[in-house]
Design a protein around this motif. Structure first.
Motif, PDB file in Angstrom:
ATOM      1  N   GLU A   1      44.995  33.474  65.569  1.00 34.96           N
ATOM      2  CA  GLU A   1      46.154  33.345  64.682  1.00 34.96           C
ATOM      3  C   GLU A   1      47.402  32.968  65.469  1.00 34.96           C
ATOM      4  O   GLU A   1      48.206  32.154  65.020  1.00 34.96           O
ATOM      5  CB  GLU A   1      46.371  34.623  63.870  1.00 34.96           C
ATOM      6  CG  GLU A   1      47.200  34.330  62.624  1.00 34.96           C
ATOM      7  CD  GLU A   1      47.473  35.535  61.761  1.00 34.96           C
ATOM      8  OE1 GLU A   1      47.193  36.673  62.206  1.00 34.96           O
ATOM      9  OE2 GLU A   1      47.986  35.349  60.649  1.00 34.96           O
TER      10      GLU A   1
ATOM     11  N   ILE B   1      54.624  32.484  61.375  1.00 36.17           N
ATOM     12  CA  ILE B   1      54.390  33.930  61.420  1.00 36.17           C
ATOM     13  C   ILE B   1      52.928  34.267  61.676  1.00 36.17           C
ATOM     14  O   ILE B   1      52.024  33.633  61.134  1.00 36.17           O
ATOM     15  CB  ILE B   1      54.853  34.613  60.092  1.00 36.17           C
ATOM     16  CG1 ILE B   1      54.573  36.123  60.146  1.00 36.17           C
ATOM     17  CG2 ILE B   1      54.178  33.977  58.881  1.00 36.17           C
ATOM     18  CD1 ILE B   1      55.215  36.909  59.021  1.00 36.17           C
ATOM     19  N   LYS B   2      52.734  35.249  62.565  1.00 33.50           N
ATOM     20  CA  LYS B   2      51.433  35.895  62.698  1.00 33.50           C
ATOM     21  C   LYS B   2      51.560  37.196  61.928  1.00 33.50           C
ATOM     22  O   LYS B   2      52.385  38.037  62.256  1.00 33.50           O
ATOM     23  CB  LYS B   2      51.094  36.203  64.154  1.00 33.50           C
ATOM     24  CG  LYS B   2      49.659  36.674  64.342  1.00 33.50           C
ATOM     25  CD  LYS B   2      49.473  37.641  65.499  1.00 33.50           C
ATOM     26  CE  LYS B   2      49.773  39.061  65.106  1.00 33.50           C
ATOM     27  NZ  LYS B   2      48.811  39.663  64.151  1.00 33.50           N
ATOM     28  N   THR B   3      50.777  37.334  60.886  1.00 34.60           N
ATOM     29  CA  THR B   3      50.910  38.494  60.014  1.00 34.60           C
ATOM     30  C   THR B   3      50.193  39.703  60.616  1.00 34.60           C
ATOM     31  O   THR B   3      49.378  39.556  61.518  1.00 34.60           O
ATOM     32  CB  THR B   3      50.328  38.185  58.627  1.00 34.60           C
ATOM     33  OG1 THR B   3      49.023  37.655  58.802  1.00 34.60           O
ATOM     34  CG2 THR B   3      51.175  37.171  57.898  1.00 34.60           C
TER      35      THR B   3
ATOM     36  N   ALA C   1      58.110  27.481  55.942  1.00 37.09           N
ATOM     37  CA  ALA C   1      57.298  27.034  57.081  1.00 37.09           C
ATOM     38  C   ALA C   1      57.740  25.650  57.530  1.00 37.09           C
ATOM     39  O   ALA C   1      57.840  25.367  58.723  1.00 37.09           O
ATOM     40  CB  ALA C   1      55.816  27.036  56.691  1.00 37.09           C
TER      41      ALA C   1
ATOM     42  N   VAL D   1      49.639  29.645  64.903  1.00 38.89           N
ATOM     43  CA  VAL D   1      51.097  29.624  64.753  1.00 38.89           C
ATOM     44  C   VAL D   1      51.702  28.629  65.745  1.00 38.89           C
ATOM     45  O   VAL D   1      52.537  27.801  65.378  1.00 38.89           O
ATOM     46  CB  VAL D   1      51.688  31.036  64.954  1.00 38.89           C
ATOM     47  CG1 VAL D   1      53.204  30.980  64.998  1.00 38.89           C
ATOM     48  CG2 VAL D   1      51.222  31.959  63.832  1.00 38.89           C
TER      49      VAL D   1
ATOM     50  N   THR E   1      59.762  35.094  55.236  1.00 39.98           N
ATOM     51  CA  THR E   1      58.848  33.953  55.109  1.00 39.98           C
ATOM     52  C   THR E   1      58.567  33.567  53.668  1.00 39.98           C
ATOM     53  O   THR E   1      57.704  32.735  53.409  1.00 39.98           O
ATOM     54  CB  THR E   1      57.508  34.256  55.817  1.00 39.98           C
ATOM     55  OG1 THR E   1      57.022  35.523  55.357  1.00 39.98           O
ATOM     56  CG2 THR E   1      57.670  34.278  57.316  1.00 39.98           C
TER      57      THR E   1
END
Ligand code: ADP
Ligand code: MG
Lengths: 240, 345
Positions: free
Chosen positions: A147, A84-86, A78, A151, A52
């Motif tokens: 989150e 992305i979900k971190t 992006a 996303v 990412t």
């Protein structure tokens, strides 16, 4: 002959003496669902950061549909459709759940349509009841859902989820598994998870990372039976 | 529609304030009008920092750079053109150009928040020293002598747009300054309610997340910084118009610190807060100065400490929270509480 959605070659990053990601060759087809597992410190989150643009590789490359994105910045990647979900939730704490999703949806859409899309995702994820709560005040499990919603609101074509089920109740974990399969009907995902039950629920192909390198990549049933994988998870292989 | 609903309170408040400003000369003497004029000019300056710090998350320790550049740009242009209208435009344009260059270097250079504070502070001190050393005939821009530490006296004040021979009276200058404050406030309210405003708040909250959603934090921060520079420049023009005079002390450390104190005490993350903080503290400092019993800086410092310890959010957010908790207590099941909580002043 078709170009893979995502391909890394010799992907490596070192932090001083530590090689966190080590010569990883990873290929993901369009609309594929891949699970990425490995013990703590195996390099899974660092691998996602390389994909990412949050980190740039020491060696190797990342190609997205054939385009080299190794040196690209996070917002550029992006915009190419990677969401992305971190692992540690990255959310807008002082804003409401609705506003979090709206910001994500607004990037591609008009304000009015962003609001519509937000409402739709909120109801899909059953977040409507807490839509106007500040995200900073929610429990960890709920923040994870926010989150994930954020996303989805960005409508990415490739979704990376780093430990999406952490801190969730058993029922929430099942819903997350359903959601992932649902998303996978139209989009590709890479899911990092520790919970083996969860992996069994969703996985087809599994890649195992160990000390930054790919240990094995195979069908879920074969991976879970593999002696090396068991060793790694029981900690025997760590000294090697 | 939605935008106007959220703005209703601000519009009503602005209308009341506008009436008060326009009628003030009827019941307040000239001395007080002059005093209020400089207060209002400073409140515009407070708004500039309140916006970039409170919403953009950019703590600029040198907002006086843009204020001072605006003031000098106005003075030099007004002397050369003999007309205040293009001078006001330049008082905005020059600081914006400077903010663009400085902001680009800092933000695209990836300088951290702390260093941004240090650099902006240093830049204001450099400007102070630069302008301070422009004494003598050599330092002239057209007709205007910069005058070094003596500053530029006799700067032409505002005239009617298109008619340089009609100089505004002090009462009219007050109305212009007061209305400028209201317009800047309303303009910022509209901006904050817009997509741009929401995005900069999101970036303030979590830059990583914003970037991972496709927003380039740098361009948003730069634009925020430029808007702050424009408003501070306008404040500079309003300030010079008040005193018909500008000197390098406009770049000095004391004022930079004061602006930050206004914002802290009034409340970060609101627009009305910095205005309240600025008006209140200026009034207080003037009162203390008139009585000569205490040292104004000492009192300012004491007030700041009390606020940081006891009212850390500042006046406006604390009042809002109090009103909100009373509201939700009075109307037991309050489904609107969340919705109103979103509307930030
Ligand atoms: N910024 C960093 N600096 C130094 N070491 C790091 C950094 N980020 C990760 N590491 C190291 O890289 C290794 C992999 O970490 P990580 O990717 O978080 O593992 P995982 O997500 O698989 O648990 C760990 O040994 C960790 O300490
Ligand atoms: Mg991890």
């Amino acid at each position: 002959m078709s170009v893979p959605l995502l391909q890394t070659g010799g992907l490596t990053i070192r932090f001083g003496g530590v090689t966190a990601v080590d010569q990883v060759d990873f290929t993901l087809k369009e609309a594929e669902l891949r699970c990425l597992i490995g013990p703590n410190g195996a390099g899974k989150s660092t691998f996602f950061k390389l994909l990412t643009g949050q980190l740039h590789p020491t060696e190797g490359h990342v190609h997205l549909r054939g385009q080299d994105i190794s040196g690209a910045r996070p917002h550029e990647i992006a915009r190419l459709g990677v969401g992305i979900k971190t692992q540690v939730p990255n959310v807008f704490n002082a804003m409401t759940v609705q506003e979090n999703l709206w910001i994500a949806a607004r990037h591609k859409h008009t304000p009015a349509y962003a609001t519509e899309l937000t409402d739709q995702i909120l109801s899909e994820l059953r977040l409507t009841a807490i839509a106007h709560k500040e995200v900073g005040q929610l429990a960890h499990g709920q923040r994870q859902w926010v989150e994930i919603g954020t996303v989805l609101a960005g409508e990415p074509e490739l979704i990376l989820l780093d430990e999406p089920a952490a801190g969730m109740t058993h029922e929430e974990v099942e819903r997350t598994a359903e959601l992932i399969q649902d998303i996978n009907r139209s989009r590709a995902l890479v899911v990092v998870e520790h919970d083996m039950q969860f992996i069994k629920m969703i996985a087809k192909t599994v890649t195992v990372l160990h000390q930054g390198a790919v240990l094995i990549e195979d069908d879920v049933s074969r991976v879970l039976e593999d002696a090396r994988v068991r060793d790694v998870y029981l900690g025997k292989g760590l000294a090697a | 529609m939605h935008l106007l609903n959220g703005m209703r309170g601000a519009l009503i408040g602005a209308a009341i304030a506008a009436v008060a400003i326009l009628t003030a000369p009827l019941y307040i003497d000239l001395f007080q009008i002059m005093q209020l004029t400089v207060f209002a000019a400073m409140a515009v300056l407070a708004l500039s920092l309140g916006f970039i710090w409170g919403y953009g998350g950019i703590l600029c320790f040198g907002q006086t750079s843009f204020f001072g550049l605006g003031a000098y740009a106005y003075a030099v242009a007004a002397i050369n053109f003999g007309d205040s209208t293009p001078a006001i435009a330049l008082a905005i344009l020059v600081p914006v150009i400077f903010a663009t260059l400085l902001g680009y270097f800092m933000i695209y250079g990836g300088i951290s928040d702390v260093y941004l504070g240090v650099i902006t502070l240093t830049v204001s001190l450099i400007l102070f020293n630069l302008v301070n050393s422009t004494a003598g005939d050599f330092y002239k821009i057209g007709e205007a002598r910069l005058g070094g530490f003596n500053g530029i006296p006799g700067v032409p004040t505002f005239n009617l747009p298109g008619d340089p021979s009609y100089i505004l009276t002090p009462e009219q200058a007050w109305m212009v300054t007061g209305m400028a404050l209201i317009l800047v406030y309303l303009g910022l309210r509209v901006l904050i309610a817009s997509s741009f405003g929401r995005i900069i708040v999101a970036i303030r909250e979590n830059e990583t997340r914003a970037a991972l959603l496709g927003y380039d934090p740098r361009i948003y921060k730069l634009i925020t910084f430029m808007i702050g520079g424009a408003i501070a420049g306008l404040a500079g023009a309003l300030y010079v118009n008040w005193g018909a005079f500008v000197s390098p002390t406009i770049f000095a450390l004391g004022l930079s610190a004061q602006i930050i104190i206004w914002v802290i005490i009034g409340g970060r993350g609101t627009l009305i807060g910095p205005v309240i903080g600025c008006l209140l503290l200026q009034w207080l400092v003037t009162e203390i100065g008139a009585q000569q019993a205490m040292d104004a800086n000492f009192v300012l410092g004491a007030i700041l400490i009390v606020f940081v310890l006891l009212v850390p959010k500042g006046i406006a957010p604390t009042l809002r929270d109090l009103a909100m908790s009373r509201l939700s207590r009075d109307t037991a099941p309050a489904p609107t509480a969340d919705a109103t909580a979103k509307v930030k002043t």
